[in-house]
Design an enzyme around this catalytic site. Structure first.
Site, PDB file in Angstrom:
ATOM      1  N   ASN A   1      -8.031  -5.814  14.748  1.00 29.69           N
ATOM      2  CA  ASN A   1      -8.347  -4.709  13.830  1.00 29.69           C
ATOM      3  C   ASN A   1      -9.857  -4.521  13.883  1.00 29.69           C
ATOM      4  OD1 ASN A   1      -5.690  -5.151  13.128  1.00 29.69           O
ATOM      5  ND2 ASN A   1      -6.078  -5.493  10.961  1.00 29.69           N
TER       6      ASN A   1
ATOM      7  N   ASP B   1       2.284   0.530  -8.078  1.00 31.60           N
ATOM      8  CA  ASP B   1       3.632   0.603  -8.664  1.00 31.60           C
ATOM      9  C   ASP B   1       4.489   1.675  -7.984  1.00 31.60           C
ATOM     10  OD1 ASP B   1       2.714  -1.308 -10.372  1.00 31.60           O
ATOM     11  OD2 ASP B   1       3.025  -0.168 -12.229  1.00 31.60           O
TER      12      ASP B   1
ATOM     13  N   GLU C   1      -5.332  -1.997  14.337  1.00 29.51           N
ATOM     14  CA  GLU C   1      -5.887  -1.091  13.315  1.00 29.51           C
ATOM     15  C   GLU C   1      -7.232  -0.584  13.785  1.00 29.51           C
ATOM     16  OE1 GLU C   1      -6.283  -2.457   9.229  1.00 29.51           O
ATOM     17  OE2 GLU C   1      -4.276  -3.333   9.289  1.00 29.51           O
TER      18      GLU C   1
ATOM     19  N   ASN D   1      -1.715 -10.386   8.841  1.00 31.12           N
ATOM     20  CA  ASN D   1      -2.753  -9.381   8.939  1.00 31.12           C
ATOM     21  C   ASN D   1      -4.037  -9.921   8.328  1.00 31.12           C
ATOM     22  OD1 ASN D   1      -3.683  -6.498   9.343  1.00 31.12           O
ATOM     23  ND2 ASN D   1      -4.105  -6.781   7.170  1.00 31.12           N
ATOM     24  N   GLU D   2      -5.067 -10.057   9.147  1.00 26.33           N
ATOM     25  CA  GLU D   2      -6.425 -10.349   8.686  1.00 26.33           C
ATOM     26  C   GLU D   2      -6.562 -11.528   7.727  1.00 26.33           C
ATOM     27  OE1 GLU D   2      -8.182  -6.841   7.020  1.00 26.33           O
ATOM     28  OE2 GLU D   2      -8.096  -5.765   8.917  1.00 26.33           O
TER      29      GLU D   2
ATOM     30  N   ARG E   1       3.789   0.684  12.825  1.00 28.67           N
ATOM     31  CA  ARG E   1       3.543  -0.670  12.322  1.00 28.67           C
ATOM     32  C   ARG E   1       3.628  -0.661  10.793  1.00 28.67           C
ATOM     33  NH1 ARG E   1      -2.134  -3.725  11.465  1.00 28.67           N
ATOM     34  NH2 ARG E   1      -1.162  -5.383  10.286  1.00 28.67           N
TER      35      ARG E   1
ATOM     36  N   TYR F   1     -13.126  -1.934  12.695  1.00 25.88           N
ATOM     37  CA  TYR F   1     -13.597  -0.781  11.924  1.00 25.88           C
ATOM     38  C   TYR F   1     -15.080  -0.508  12.086  1.00 25.88           C
ATOM     39  CZ  TYR F   1      -9.137  -0.554   9.453  1.00 25.88           C
ATOM     40  OH  TYR F   1      -7.808  -0.412   9.158  1.00 25.88           O
TER      41      TYR F   1
ATOM     42  N   GLN G   1       0.792  -1.225   0.000  1.00 22.81           N
ATOM     43  CA  GLN G   1       0.000   0.000   0.000  1.00 22.81           C
ATOM     44  C   GLN G   1       0.830   1.283   0.000  1.00 22.81           C
ATOM     45  OE1 GLN G   1      -2.645  -1.731   3.268  1.00 22.81           O
ATOM     46  NE2 GLN G   1      -4.113  -0.477   2.169  1.00 22.81           N
TER      47      GLN G   1
ATOM     48  N   HIS H   1       1.211  -9.009   4.918  1.00 24.93           N
ATOM     49  CA  HIS H   1       0.053  -8.145   4.716  1.00 24.93           C
ATOM     50  C   HIS H   1      -0.367  -8.269   3.243  1.00 24.93           C
ATOM     51  CE1 HIS H   1      -2.122  -4.518   6.626  1.00 24.93           C
ATOM     52  NE2 HIS H   1      -2.707  -4.708   5.461  1.00 24.93           N
TER      53      HIS H   1
HETATM   54  C1  PNW Z   1      -7.875  -3.541   6.553  1.00 27.83           C
HETATM   55  N1  PNW Z   1     -14.112  -5.174   6.645  1.00 27.83           N
HETATM   56  O1  PNW Z   1      -8.738  -4.267   5.744  1.00 27.83           O
HETATM   57  C2  PNW Z   1      -6.472  -3.793   6.043  1.00 27.83           C
HETATM   58  O2  PNW Z   1      -5.656  -4.387   7.002  1.00 27.83           O
HETATM   59  C3  PNW Z   1      -5.799  -2.598   5.444  1.00 27.83           C
HETATM   60  O3  PNW Z   1      -4.790  -3.001   4.572  1.00 27.83           O
HETATM   61  C4  PNW Z   1      -6.811  -1.710   4.788  1.00 27.83           C
HETATM   62  O4  PNW Z   1      -6.244  -0.656   4.079  1.00 27.83           O
HETATM   63  C5  PNW Z   1      -7.734  -1.190   5.879  1.00 27.83           C
HETATM   64  O5  PNW Z   1      -8.282  -2.241   6.620  1.00 27.83           O
HETATM   65  C6  PNW Z   1      -8.853  -0.288   5.375  1.00 27.83           C
HETATM   66  O6  PNW Z   1      -9.697  -0.975   4.508  1.00 27.83           O
HETATM   67  C7  PNW Z   1     -10.080  -4.436   6.011  1.00 27.83           C
HETATM   68  O7  PNW Z   1     -14.664  -5.961   5.874  1.00 27.83           O
HETATM   69  C8  PNW Z   1     -10.765  -5.307   5.206  1.00 27.83           C
HETATM   70  O8  PNW Z   1     -14.718  -4.649   7.598  1.00 27.83           O
HETATM   71  C9  PNW Z   1     -12.104  -5.560   5.407  1.00 27.83           C
HETATM   72  C10 PNW Z   1     -12.764  -4.910   6.432  1.00 27.83           C
HETATM   73  C11 PNW Z   1     -12.082  -4.049   7.265  1.00 27.83           C
HETATM   74  C12 PNW Z   1     -10.753  -3.800   7.040  1.00 27.83           C
END
Ligand code: PNW
Length: 489
Positions: free
Chosen positions: A322, A68, A393, A182-183, A93, A324, A35, A138
């Site tokens: 993580n 890129d 995260e 990661n995830e 991180r 969100y 990223q 990642h």
């Molecule tokens: C994370 N969801 O992905 C990743 O670790 C990061 O690379 C990414 O940029 C960031 O969150 C923001 O998107 C996610 O489905 C993927 O809730 C899916 C979800 C949340 C975060």
């Protein structure tokens, strides 16, 4: 009796104290290699599956872009460190690009250039008083290993262990916090569900579950390797980080289903953190029964042997989380097709996910529900015990590169408030909080159209100028005062 003024000042002191983070609590921010780094083909680096995927499928990326160049952090790592320092971060991180360090995918050949790059970054951070926290994976698998089947090839578990050994040997003297993965939910479930992210393979209900098993074994191998070969010398901590949504029942009939969904979200947690080990029993049973009905001779979710269960169980030094957003759970309509992407539910469980209309703030899938992070932390503590949690995260995106990003400030404020409540009221042992992200960066399928940065990046500028937003100032103030009470420090 104390005079009223004394009582009042005690009350004020108590409320101020409760808005303070515990001593030793650490604040950081995160990015990942694909990223931010760019430099996708410099020196001897080989392509990752994200290089291949974005080059071959520009139509699957909102702005037809790729990584890129991205933030060009490969060249601008010193600027990244300066920005992190300006924010006052305790840790940064980042992730290592496997094909940058090991261009063959295998450990028979280590790139001098890759070594140099990560050594510079790690040494630069430490010289500036910022602790490096390193993710090994990642999502940017070497394409060469994808050609051998990627995460559906069980041998990848040992090749990942070899890669981890190289990283631990090279950097373990200075890196004390490691994340293996990661995830997994993102690169197993979401990836194989619709083939819309790398490696672009659609094998729903099959590929994702094989991936899940291989990743659990790969994690355990890396953890146990650290235990036997590095722990005594380096005394670091190793874990992984899982992306979990918090789930609540849509109505009172859905309480049991909601618990099933929460356990499914914790697919990658149970084998490591539960007392019994192995997959969450309710989820394993549901998938086994469904597979049988469909005529499969064995469950599509591959089982673990008792030996594997024991091998994976307990392979953690902390729980990486993580978080969100949250969702409501309800029974799916018969035949309803529910992919994990974009967070619709699970076909195997027959459960659908929706956002509560009363959760007002949000952007696309990222609907803000701050109490979710507190409830999730408490649920995890009740489920897996009083272990150490590190939030790896949490963050918010906007579609425009606004500099006065009040929505993001509010998101951080509200979520940090809930983290404090989890610590002070629910007594959850949380030791770290990580903002996603330090910088605007390549947001996978959204390309550069989704901005997560505390710091704005000008992608039209060849120098990729970085400019802190209002949220960066807010976060810096929280870190400085070690408190949410920004007037009392
Ligand atoms: C994370 N969801 O992905 C990743 O670790 C990061 O690379 C990414 O940029 C960031 O969150 C923001 O998107 C996610 O489905 C993927 O809730 C899916 C979800 C949340 C975060």
């Amino acid at each position: 009796m104390y005079p009223l003024s004394v009582v009042l000042s005690l009350l004020v002191a108590a409320s101020v104290a409760s808005r303070k983070f515990p001593p030793g609590f650490k604040f950081g921010a995160a990015t990942s290699s694909y990223q931010v780094e760019g430099a996708w083909n410099v020196s001897d680096k080989s392509p990752s599956i994200w290089d291949t995927f974005t080059h071959d499928n520009p139509d699957l990326i909102v702005d037809r872009s790729n990584g890129d160049v991205a933030c060009d952090s490969y060249h601008l790592w010193e600027t990244d460190i300066a920005v992190a320092k300006e924010l006052g971060l305790h840790f940064y991180r980042f992730s290592i690009s496997w094909p940058r360090l090991l261009p063959n995918g295998h450990s028979n050949y280590v790139s001098e250039d890759g070594k140099r790059y990560y050594n510079n970054l790690i040494n630069g951070l430490i010289a500036n008083g910022i602790e490096p926290v390193v993710t090994l994976y990642h999502w940017d698998l070497p394409q060469k290993l994808q050609d051998l089947g990627g995460w559906t090839n069980p041998d990848l578990a040992s090749w990942f262990e070899d890669y981890a050994e190289v990283a631990f040997s090279l950097f373990g003297d200075r890196v004390k916090t490691w994340l293996t993965f990661n995830e997994p939910v993102s690169f197993c479930d979401i990836a194989y569900e619709a083939g819309k992210t790398a490696p672009g393979i659609t094998l729903p209900g099959i590929g994702n579950y094989i991936c899940a098993k291989v990743v659990m074994l790969a994690h355990a191998r890396a953890y146990r390797l650290y235990d036997t070969k590095f722990r005594l010398r380096y005394r670091g901590k190793v874990g992984l980080t899982n992306q979990l949504l918090w789930c609540e029942p849509k109505n009172s009939d859905e309480v049991e289903n909601t618990e099933l969904m929460r356990n499914a979200m914790a697919l990658y947690s149970y084998p490591i953190y539960s007392k019994t080990g192995g997959w969450p029993p309710s989820v394993e049973k549901t998938i086994a029964e469904k597979s049988k009905k469909e005529g499969y001779s064995r469950s599509r979710l591959p089982s673990f042997t008792q030996e594997e269960i024991e091998f994976i169980k307990g392979t953690y030094d902390f729980f990486g989380l993580n978080y969100y957003t949250s969702r409501l759970v309800e029974t799916a309509k018969p035949g309803e097709k529910l992919s994990w992407l974009p967070l619709k539910g699970s076909t195997d469980l027959g459960l659908a996910l929706t956002a509560d209309p009363s959760w007002k703030e949000g952007n696309a899938w990222l609907i803000s529900y701050p109490p979710g992070i507190r409830r999730l932390l408490l649920w995890l503590k009740q489920k897996f015990g009083d272990i150490e949690f590190k939030i790896m995260e949490n963050g918010y995106s906007t579609s425009e590169p606004v500099m006065y990003d009040d929505e993001r400030v509010n998101y951080y404020k509200d979520h940090l408030e809930q983290v404090l409540l989890a610590i002070n009221e629910d007594k959850v042992f949380v030791t770290a909080y990580t903002a996603w992200s330090l910088l605007d960066n390549y947001e996978w399928n959204s390309g550069y159209t989704s901005r997560f940065g505390l710091v704005n990046v000008d992608f039209n500028d060849p120098m990729r100028r970085r400019t802190p937003r209002a949220s960066a100032n807010y976060y810096a103030a929280v870190i400085r005062s070690h408190s949410l009470d920004l007037n009392n420090h």
